[in-house]
Scaffold this motif. Structure first.
Motif, short mmCIF file in Angstrom:
data_model
loop_
_atom_site.label_atom_id
_atom_site.label_comp_id
_atom_site.label_asym_id
_atom_site.label_seq_id
_atom_site.Cartn_x
_atom_site.Cartn_y
_atom_site.Cartn_z
N VAL A 212 -17.79 -56.17 -185.45
CA VAL A 212 -16.97 -57.37 -185.56
C VAL A 212 -16.42 -57.52 -186.98
O VAL A 212 -15.61 -58.41 -187.24
CB VAL A 212 -17.79 -58.64 -185.18
N VAL A 213 -16.87 -56.67 -187.90
CA VAL A 213 -16.35 -56.63 -189.26
C VAL A 213 -15.91 -55.19 -189.54
O VAL A 213 -16.70 -54.26 -189.39
CB VAL A 213 -17.42 -57.06 -190.30
N ARG A 214 -14.66 -55.04 -189.95
CA ARG A 214 -14.12 -53.71 -190.21
C ARG A 214 -13.83 -53.54 -191.70
O ARG A 214 -13.31 -54.45 -192.36
CB ARG A 214 -12.85 -53.47 -189.39
N GLY A 215 -14.16 -52.37 -192.19
CA GLY A 215 -14.03 -52.11 -193.62
C GLY A 215 -12.62 -52.25 -194.15
O GLY A 215 -12.42 -52.64 -195.30
N GLU A 216 -11.64 -51.96 -193.32
CA GLU A 216 -10.24 -52.05 -193.77
C GLU A 216 -9.84 -53.49 -194.10
O GLU A 216 -8.85 -53.71 -194.78
CB GLU A 216 -9.32 -51.48 -192.70
N TRP A 217 -10.59 -54.46 -193.59
CA TRP A 217 -10.25 -55.86 -193.85
C TRP A 217 -10.79 -56.37 -195.19
O TRP A 217 -10.38 -57.44 -195.65
CB TRP A 217 -10.85 -56.76 -192.76
N THR A 223 -18.82 -59.09 -200.74
CA THR A 223 -20.21 -58.85 -200.35
C THR A 223 -20.35 -59.19 -198.88
O THR A 223 -20.06 -60.31 -198.46
CB THR A 223 -21.18 -59.71 -201.18
N VAL A 224 -20.79 -58.20 -198.08
CA VAL A 224 -20.94 -58.37 -196.64
C VAL A 224 -22.41 -58.39 -196.29
O VAL A 224 -23.16 -57.49 -196.68
CB VAL A 224 -20.26 -57.22 -195.87
N VAL A 225 -22.83 -59.41 -195.56
CA VAL A 225 -24.20 -59.51 -195.08
C VAL A 225 -24.19 -59.48 -193.55
O VAL A 225 -23.44 -60.22 -192.92
CB VAL A 225 -24.88 -60.81 -195.57
N SER A 226 -25.01 -58.60 -192.98
CA SER A 226 -25.13 -58.51 -191.52
C SER A 226 -26.58 -58.74 -191.13
O SER A 226 -27.47 -58.05 -191.62
CB SER A 226 -24.67 -57.13 -191.04
N VAL A 227 -26.80 -59.70 -190.23
CA VAL A 227 -28.17 -59.96 -189.75
C VAL A 227 -28.33 -59.63 -188.27
O VAL A 227 -29.44 -59.68 -187.74
CB VAL A 227 -28.60 -61.43 -190.00
N GLY A 228 -27.24 -59.27 -187.61
CA GLY A 228 -27.31 -58.98 -186.19
C GLY A 228 -27.49 -57.50 -185.86
O GLY A 228 -27.73 -57.14 -184.72
N GLU A 240 -16.51 -47.75 -191.68
CA GLU A 240 -15.67 -47.92 -192.87
C GLU A 240 -16.29 -48.90 -193.86
O GLU A 240 -16.11 -48.76 -195.07
CB GLU A 240 -14.27 -48.37 -192.46
N VAL A 241 -17.03 -49.90 -193.36
CA VAL A 241 -17.75 -50.81 -194.27
C VAL A 241 -18.76 -50.01 -195.08
O VAL A 241 -18.86 -50.16 -196.31
CB VAL A 241 -18.45 -51.93 -193.48
N ASP A 296 -16.68 -53.94 -206.81
CA ASP A 296 -17.50 -53.25 -205.83
C ASP A 296 -17.54 -54.01 -204.51
O ASP A 296 -17.65 -55.25 -204.49
CB ASP A 296 -18.95 -53.12 -206.31
N ILE A 297 -17.46 -53.27 -203.41
CA ILE A 297 -17.82 -53.83 -202.11
C ILE A 297 -19.30 -53.52 -201.90
O ILE A 297 -19.73 -52.37 -202.05
CB ILE A 297 -16.96 -53.21 -200.99
N VAL A 298 -20.08 -54.54 -201.58
CA VAL A 298 -21.51 -54.38 -201.40
C VAL A 298 -21.89 -54.82 -199.99
O VAL A 298 -21.45 -55.87 -199.52
CB VAL A 298 -22.30 -55.21 -202.45
N TYR A 299 -22.68 -54.00 -199.33
CA TYR A 299 -23.09 -54.26 -197.95
C TYR A 299 -24.60 -54.44 -197.89
O TYR A 299 -25.35 -53.58 -198.34
CB TYR A 299 -22.64 -53.10 -197.06
N TYR A 300 -25.04 -55.58 -197.33
CA TYR A 300 -26.47 -55.83 -197.13
C TYR A 300 -26.76 -55.94 -195.64
O TYR A 300 -26.20 -56.78 -194.94
CB TYR A 300 -26.90 -57.12 -197.82
N ASN A 301 -27.63 -55.05 -195.14
CA ASN A 301 -28.04 -55.07 -193.73
C ASN A 301 -29.48 -55.55 -193.64
O ASN A 301 -30.39 -54.93 -194.20
CB ASN A 301 -27.90 -53.68 -193.12
N SER A 302 -29.69 -56.63 -192.91
CA SER A 302 -31.03 -57.16 -192.70
C SER A 302 -31.44 -56.94 -191.26
O SER A 302 -30.72 -57.33 -190.34
CB SER A 302 -31.06 -58.66 -193.02
N VAL A 303 -32.60 -56.31 -191.07
CA VAL A 303 -33.15 -56.18 -189.72
C VAL A 303 -34.27 -57.19 -189.49
O VAL A 303 -34.69 -57.41 -188.36
CB VAL A 303 -33.66 -54.75 -189.42
#
Length: 333
Positions: A212-217, A223-228, A240-241, A296-303
């Motif tokens: 639902v989030v694409r790197g090109e956007w 800073t992108v956070v994903s919890v799902g 791409e993210v 910087d683009i920073v990606y945080y993935n939480s499980v």
């Protein structure tokens, strides 16, 4: 009878009253710091998809420190609940006395999970987002998405939120609630791209199995956070993210490598190396670097980790005892 002899039984409403946003933030900083220091106990978690429907059963066990006892959470993730406006996660938490091992508390795990997940994301934003980040793109409009906006508002001077979810009425309602509650400009938008484009912070709070989030956007500095993306079959962000990210930060590298959909895919394809996964705790203690440049683009993935529940549960227990809940029961006995 002392307060440590009393078993606390705490409802979701009581948990929400006792675990303030600031207390939740402090608990999550403590959890990830202890994890990086090597002072916490964190066995592997159990997360098993059901063979009967689209639910997932989960069981976490952890211990934060010597003066807080072991905590176990048992629950399930039920994606179909979202359509009915219900939380998708339901759970119960048991906490044991640190000395005797006796049952110390039983509490609503749904409320704990909502609060600690949002607080951990806010801790991540605080550690990774640029200092002037003041706008948030919110993907999702349910319980967890709303909790994220509230928590982020405690670590950044949040001025505006864009909200997108597939159902127009729900995203409109979420925007109205946030505008009224936080006193900010909150707007429901017609697409995920519109919710993300040009913003410095993005929080994805869905159960989507497709991106639902694409790197090109993403704008430079985002800073992108994903919890799902908490299991192999769920990927809220596309490859791409991960490719564009100057840093891929996770709650725990070993757990993420086995459970986080985008991370598992990136490791399998060679897009990412396990050694390059950065633990959030390492960023908090200063042992690892997250953001190294404003662009910087920073990606945080939480499980999600049991240590987060352990830290939050004991913050709730301490607050309950300070409020005299345990003492009141003792006096009656």
């Amino acid at each position: 009878m002392t307060e440590t002899d009393v078993v606390l039984y705490l409802s979701g409403h009581q948990v929400t009253q006792l675990l303030t946003i600031d207390a939740a933030l402090a608990s999550q900083r403590a959890a990830f710091t202890a994890l990086d220091d090597g002072t916490a106990d964190l066995p592997g978690k159990i997360m098993e998809p059901s063979g009967f429907d689209d639910s997932v059963v989960l069981a976490y066990v952890a211990r934060l420190s010597a003066d807080t006892g072991a905590v176990a959470k048992f629950g399930s993730v039920n994606p179909g609940n979202a359509a009915a406006g219900l939380p998708t996660v339901h759970a119960v938490i048991n906490a044991l006395d640190p000395v005797t091992g006796r049952l110390a508390a039983v509490m609503d795990g749904t409320a704990v999970t909502t609060l600690r997940t949002a607080a951990a994301s806010a801790v991540a934003f605080d550690a990774l987002a640029t200092a002037d980040s003041a706008e948030l793109g919110l993907i999702g409009s349910g319980t967890q998405a709303l909790a994220h906006a509230r928590a982020v508002a405690r670590v950044r001077d949040l001025r505006a939120v864009r909200v997108w979810s597939p159902t127009p009425a729900r995203r409109e309602r979420a925007a109205e609630l946030l505008a009224a509650e936080l006193g900010i400009a909150a707007k429901a938008v017609a697409s995920a791209e519109e919710a993300v484009s040009g913003l410095p912070m993005v929080a994805a709070c869905t159960l989507s199995s497709t991106p639902v989030v694409r790197g090109e956007w993403l704008a430079p500095g985002c800073t992108v956070v994903s919890v799902g993306s908490f299991e192999r079959t769920r990927s809220e962000v596309d490859a791409e993210v991960v490719r564009r990210a100057a840093a891929v930060v996770v709650d725990d590298p070993d757990t993420a490598a086995g459970h986080a959909g985008p991370v598992v895919d990136a490791l399998r394809s060679g897009l990412l190396e396990a050694a390059n996964l950065i633990p959030l705790g390492g960023v908090l203690t200063g042992r690892r670097e997250g953001r190294t440049s404003p662009d910087d683009i920073v990606y945080y993935n939480s499980v999600g980790l049991g240590i987060q529940d352990a830290a939050a549960a004991w913050a709730v227990i301490d607050a309950a005892r300070e409020a005299g809940l345990g003492q009141a029961v003792s006096d009656e006995a």
